[in-house]
Design an enzyme around this catalytic site. Structure first.
Site, PDB file in Angstrom:
ATOM      1  N   SER A 156      13.134 -11.671  -8.621  1.00  0.00           N
ATOM      2  CA  SER A 156      14.044 -11.030  -7.682  1.00  0.00           C
ATOM      3  C   SER A 156      15.476 -11.474  -7.938  1.00  0.00           C
ATOM      4  CB  SER A 156      13.640 -11.450  -6.263  1.00  0.00           C
ATOM      5  OG  SER A 156      14.644 -11.110  -5.342  1.00  0.00           O
ATOM      6  N   TYR A 162      11.174 -18.406   0.033  1.00  0.00           N
ATOM      7  CA  TYR A 162      10.749 -17.231  -0.748  1.00  0.00           C
ATOM      8  C   TYR A 162      11.430 -17.236  -2.112  1.00  0.00           C
ATOM      9  CZ  TYR A 162      11.011 -12.439  -2.509  1.00  0.00           C
ATOM     10  OH  TYR A 162      10.995 -11.331  -3.324  1.00  0.00           O
ATOM     11  N   LYS A 209      10.045 -17.727  -6.259  1.00  0.00           N
ATOM     12  CA  LYS A 209      10.363 -16.889  -7.436  1.00  0.00           C
ATOM     13  C   LYS A 209      10.901 -17.761  -8.566  1.00  0.00           C
ATOM     14  CE  LYS A 209       9.141 -12.955  -5.739  1.00  0.00           C
ATOM     15  NZ  LYS A 209       7.874 -12.379  -6.193  1.00  0.00           N
TER      16      LYS A 209
HETATM   17  P1  NAD Z   1       4.663  -5.375  -0.852  1.00  0.00           P
HETATM   18  O1  NAD Z   1       4.443  -6.360   0.229  1.00  0.00           O
HETATM   19  O2  NAD Z   1       4.724  -3.932  -0.479  1.00  0.00           O
HETATM   20  O3  NAD Z   1       3.569  -5.553  -2.000  1.00  0.00           O
HETATM   21  C1  NAD Z   1       2.953  -6.784  -2.277  1.00  0.00           C
HETATM   22  C2  NAD Z   1       1.457  -6.538  -2.282  1.00  0.00           C
HETATM   23  O4  NAD Z   1       0.778  -7.758  -2.604  1.00  0.00           O
HETATM   24  C3  NAD Z   1       0.926  -6.080  -0.923  1.00  0.00           C
HETATM   25  O5  NAD Z   1       0.134  -4.922  -1.121  1.00  0.00           O
HETATM   26  C4  NAD Z   1       0.091  -7.252  -0.429  1.00  0.00           C
HETATM   27  O6  NAD Z   1      -0.977  -6.806   0.358  1.00  0.00           O
HETATM   28  C5  NAD Z   1      -0.341  -7.894  -1.734  1.00  0.00           C
HETATM   29  N1  NAD Z   1      -0.621  -9.327  -1.667  1.00  0.00           N
HETATM   30  C6  NAD Z   1       0.170 -10.309  -1.164  1.00  0.00           C
HETATM   31  N2  NAD Z   1      -0.407 -11.502  -1.334  1.00  0.00           N
HETATM   32  C7  NAD Z   1      -1.602 -11.283  -1.982  1.00  0.00           C
HETATM   33  C8  NAD Z   1      -2.639 -12.108  -2.445  1.00  0.00           C
HETATM   34  N3  NAD Z   1      -2.585 -13.421  -2.279  1.00  0.00           N
HETATM   35  N4  NAD Z   1      -3.705 -11.549  -3.045  1.00  0.00           N
HETATM   36  C9  NAD Z   1      -3.771 -10.207  -3.227  1.00  0.00           C
HETATM   37  N5  NAD Z   1      -2.797  -9.362  -2.808  1.00  0.00           N
HETATM   38  C10 NAD Z   1      -1.726  -9.902  -2.196  1.00  0.00           C
HETATM   39  O7  NAD Z   1       5.998  -5.808  -1.605  1.00  0.00           O
HETATM   40  P2  NAD Z   1       6.817  -5.047  -2.718  1.00  0.00           P
HETATM   41  O8  NAD Z   1       8.118  -4.687  -2.119  1.00  0.00           O
HETATM   42  O9  NAD Z   1       6.000  -4.005  -3.342  1.00  0.00           O
HETATM   43  O10 NAD Z   1       7.081  -6.255  -3.709  1.00  0.00           O
HETATM   44  C11 NAD Z   1       6.250  -6.492  -4.827  1.00  0.00           C
HETATM   45  C12 NAD Z   1       6.729  -7.760  -5.521  1.00  0.00           C
HETATM   46  O11 NAD Z   1       8.094  -7.599  -5.884  1.00  0.00           O
HETATM   47  C13 NAD Z   1       6.672  -9.013  -4.645  1.00  0.00           C
HETATM   48  O12 NAD Z   1       6.280 -10.100  -5.458  1.00  0.00           O
HETATM   49  C14 NAD Z   1       8.101  -9.177  -4.175  1.00  0.00           C
HETATM   50  O13 NAD Z   1       8.411 -10.529  -3.898  1.00  0.00           O
HETATM   51  C15 NAD Z   1       8.873  -8.675  -5.377  1.00  0.00           C
HETATM   52  N6  NAD Z   1      10.209  -8.182  -5.026  1.00  0.00           N
HETATM   53  C16 NAD Z   1      10.351  -7.215  -4.075  1.00  0.00           C
HETATM   54  C17 NAD Z   1      11.620  -6.768  -3.736  1.00  0.00           C
HETATM   55  C18 NAD Z   1      11.824  -5.719  -2.673  1.00  0.00           C
HETATM   56  O14 NAD Z   1      12.938  -5.566  -2.174  1.00  0.00           O
HETATM   57  N7  NAD Z   1      10.828  -4.957  -2.276  1.00  0.00           N
HETATM   58  C19 NAD Z   1      12.744  -7.295  -4.393  1.00  0.00           C
HETATM   59  C20 NAD Z   1      12.551  -8.268  -5.368  1.00  0.00           C
HETATM   60  C21 NAD Z   1      11.272  -8.696  -5.685  1.00  0.00           C
HETATM   61  C1  UD1 Z   2      16.607  -9.452   0.980  1.00  0.00           C
HETATM   62  C2  UD1 Z   2      16.373 -10.932   0.865  1.00  0.00           C
HETATM   63  C3  UD1 Z   2      16.082 -11.253  -0.599  1.00  0.00           C
HETATM   64  C4  UD1 Z   2      14.864 -10.458  -1.087  1.00  0.00           C
HETATM   65  C5  UD1 Z   2      15.109  -8.982  -0.847  1.00  0.00           C
HETATM   66  C6  UD1 Z   2      13.863  -8.174  -1.160  1.00  0.00           C
HETATM   67  C7  UD1 Z   2      17.567 -12.072   2.668  1.00  0.00           C
HETATM   68  C8  UD1 Z   2      18.685 -12.968   3.004  1.00  0.00           C
HETATM   69  N1  UD1 Z   2      17.513 -11.662   1.390  1.00  0.00           N
HETATM   70  O1  UD1 Z   2      17.667  -9.100   0.139  1.00  0.00           O
HETATM   71  O2  UD1 Z   2      15.819 -12.633  -0.734  1.00  0.00           O
HETATM   72  O3  UD1 Z   2      14.652 -10.656  -2.468  1.00  0.00           O
HETATM   73  O4  UD1 Z   2      15.457  -8.743   0.532  1.00  0.00           O
HETATM   74  O5  UD1 Z   2      12.834  -8.449  -0.260  1.00  0.00           O
HETATM   75  O6  UD1 Z   2      16.739 -11.741   3.516  1.00  0.00           O
HETATM   76  N2  UD1 Z   2      21.212  -5.269   6.309  1.00  0.00           N
HETATM   77  C9  UD1 Z   2      21.769  -4.903   7.505  1.00  0.00           C
HETATM   78  N3  UD1 Z   2      20.933  -4.683   8.563  1.00  0.00           N
HETATM   79  C10 UD1 Z   2      19.572  -4.828   8.467  1.00  0.00           C
HETATM   80  C11 UD1 Z   2      19.013  -5.218   7.221  1.00  0.00           C
HETATM   81  C12 UD1 Z   2      19.871  -5.439   6.167  1.00  0.00           C
HETATM   82  O7  UD1 Z   2      22.969  -4.753   7.633  1.00  0.00           O
HETATM   83  O8  UD1 Z   2      18.873  -4.618   9.475  1.00  0.00           O
HETATM   84  C13 UD1 Z   2      22.116  -5.476   5.154  1.00  0.00           C
HETATM   85  C14 UD1 Z   2      22.047  -6.866   4.570  1.00  0.00           C
HETATM   86  O9  UD1 Z   2      22.957  -7.715   5.208  1.00  0.00           O
HETATM   87  C15 UD1 Z   2      22.419  -6.579   3.105  1.00  0.00           C
HETATM   88  C16 UD1 Z   2      21.867  -5.170   2.867  1.00  0.00           C
HETATM   89  O10 UD1 Z   2      21.700  -4.579   4.145  1.00  0.00           O
HETATM   90  O11 UD1 Z   2      23.819  -6.531   2.950  1.00  0.00           O
HETATM   91  C17 UD1 Z   2      20.521  -5.183   2.151  1.00  0.00           C
HETATM   92  O12 UD1 Z   2      19.627  -6.016   2.883  1.00  0.00           O
HETATM   93  P1  UD1 Z   2      18.085  -6.163   2.489  1.00  0.00           P
HETATM   94  O13 UD1 Z   2      17.488  -4.823   2.314  1.00  0.00           O
HETATM   95  O14 UD1 Z   2      17.455  -7.065   3.488  1.00  0.00           O
HETATM   96  O15 UD1 Z   2      18.120  -6.840   1.049  1.00  0.00           O
HETATM   97  P2  UD1 Z   2      18.836  -8.190   0.559  1.00  0.00           P
HETATM   98  O16 UD1 Z   2      19.594  -8.830   1.657  1.00  0.00           O
HETATM   99  O17 UD1 Z   2      19.594  -7.874  -0.663  1.00  0.00           O
END
Ligand code: NAD
Ligand code: UD1
Length: 366
Positions: free
Chosen positions: A146, A170, A174
């Protein structure tokens, strides 16, 4: 023979979109998920969207009855990748060419409140997976890292060489997993690993059949916005309007989830085409920064819905501005994001309008 890929967390938001793109590209896919933050309906819809390729998809709930935990209001049995025996069974029945590892917990606030759950799930889950992979001679891994690992960056855009600084448990999971991956590659050069640092994935599949549907209260901006748009929440709190940005609100690099999914295909292709791959890091973003207010304007335009905003204080741990340098992925993976915020908001709204209650909504029309 189709290449076979194991996708952990494949029922989740990014996982489900990636599984669909994998199937459409001709891969055979096995999904492992505990459904902790997802629904089996997502997997079913992926199979339908894949048409004739849907037959190349299998789904395992990895069952661990020894792990009885309480998490928030939910108490129950988890189905978990930490169950080594169950994972062994999955590997014993299929030979995998590579693993894409999405499974993990991702709520920053919750990770601050309950760090051990995050370390146990994300770190132990990954180590267990790596052990089983090694035991079965599968040493190609794509890992979901991430942009959170850049913390509050001094210099922008963030390149893969920018200083790393996790600001919460979290983020530390990572960073630690990235280090574990570098160490195992260092110890055994057979490991080929892609650490993909996602910026801010948003949007949904253009069909409106799959999208983001987090369990409980969402943490991220766009799932909250879509809940306001469909009337599930009255307002959106804007976290800080006093940043040194164009309009005072936080700036992020939003990336369409389908572009992100395609980035995984590009990473896999690189494994199979380039024998010199080691443990590599790639940013997956668009390289463009968008403020919260700009995103709200784009969403209102796409949806025709007014999003009532409430200016709130800064959220602890939030960076001011974060966007990616995308040169490395473009050059080495031949991958570049295609969609802009208009398409992201259009597809987010299409998914929300068809599924106002996420996967608990009745099936939308095709
Ligand atoms: P998500 O929660 O929708 O998907 C994660 C999936 O993993 C879920 O379906 C959950 O049920 C499953 N899971 C969690 N723990 C598990 C375990 N121990 N065994 C089996 N299944 C398990 O999240 P996402 O947004 O699809 O994110 C996927 C990956 O990408 C995550 O590792 C997350 O940290 C990373 N990531 C997400 C974002 C974002 O903004 N969505 C940003 C950066 C990184
Ligand atoms: C957040 C996490 C980051 C994680 C990522 C994906 C924090 C501090 N950071 O990132 O670690 O990898 O999600 O899961 O939680 N915002 C609002 N109102 C809201 C929600 C968000 O104004 O209700 C703003 C935030 O301040 C930011 C932007 O929207 O400026 C995006 O927020 P968000 O979607 O939560 O992502 P990140 O903060 O980038």
């Amino acid at each position: 023979m189709a290449r076979r890929v194991l996708v952990t967390g494949g029922a989740g938001y990014i996982g489900s979109h990636t599984v669909l793109q994998l199937l459409l590209e001709g891969f055979s896919v096995v999904v492992v998920d505990n459904l902790d933050n997802s629904s089996v309906v997502a997997v079913q819809r992926v199979a339908q969207l894949a048409g004739e390729f849907g037959k190349n998809l299998a789904f395992h709930r990895v069952i661990v009855v020894s792990c009885f935990v309480t998490r928030g209001a939910e108490t129950g049995f988890w189905f978990d990748i930490r169950d080594k025996e169950a994972l062994e069974k999955v590997f014993a029945t299929s030979k995998f060419d590579a693993v894409i590892h999405f499974a993990g917990l991702k709520a920053v606030g919750e990770s601050v409140q309950k760090p051990l759950i995050y370390y146990k799930n994300n770190i132990i889950g990954t180590i267990t997976l790596l052990e089983v992979m090694a035991a079965h001679g599968c040493k190609k891994l794509v890992f979901s890292s991430s942009a959170t690992v850049y913390g509050w960056p001094k210099d922008l855009p963030c390149t893969e060489e920018s200083p790393l600084c996790a600001m919460n448990p979290y983020g530390r999971t990572k960073l630690m997993i990235e280090e574990i991956c570098r160490d195992i590659h260092h110890a055994d050069g057979d490991w080929k690993i892609m650490l993909l640092r996602y910026f801010n994935p948003v949007g949904a599949h253009p069909s409106g059949q799959i999208g983001e549907d987090p369990c409980g209260i969402p943490n991220n901006l766009m799932p909250l916005v879509q809940q306001v748009a469909v009337g599930r929440r009255p307002t959106l709190a804007v976290f800080g309007n006093d940043y040194s940005t164009k309009d005072g609100t936080g700036v992020r690099d939003y990336i369409h989830v389908v572009d992100l999914a395609d980035g995984h295909i590009a990473a896999l292709q690189k494994f199979f085409e380039d024998p010199n791959i080691g443990c590599e890091v790639y940013n997956l973003g668009t390289g463009k920064g968008t403020s919260v207010l700009e995103m709200m304007a784009a969403f209102e335009k796409a949806s025709g819905k007014k999003i009532p905003l409430v200016m709130a204080g800064r959220r602890p741990g939030d960076a001011e501005i974060l966007y990616a340098c995308t040169v490395k992925a473009e050059k080495e993976l031949s991958w570049k994001a295609k969609y802009g915020i208009e398409e992201m908001c259009r597809d987010q709204w299409n998914w929300a309008a068809k599924n106002p209650w996420g996967y608990r909504s009745p099936d939308p029309p095709n």
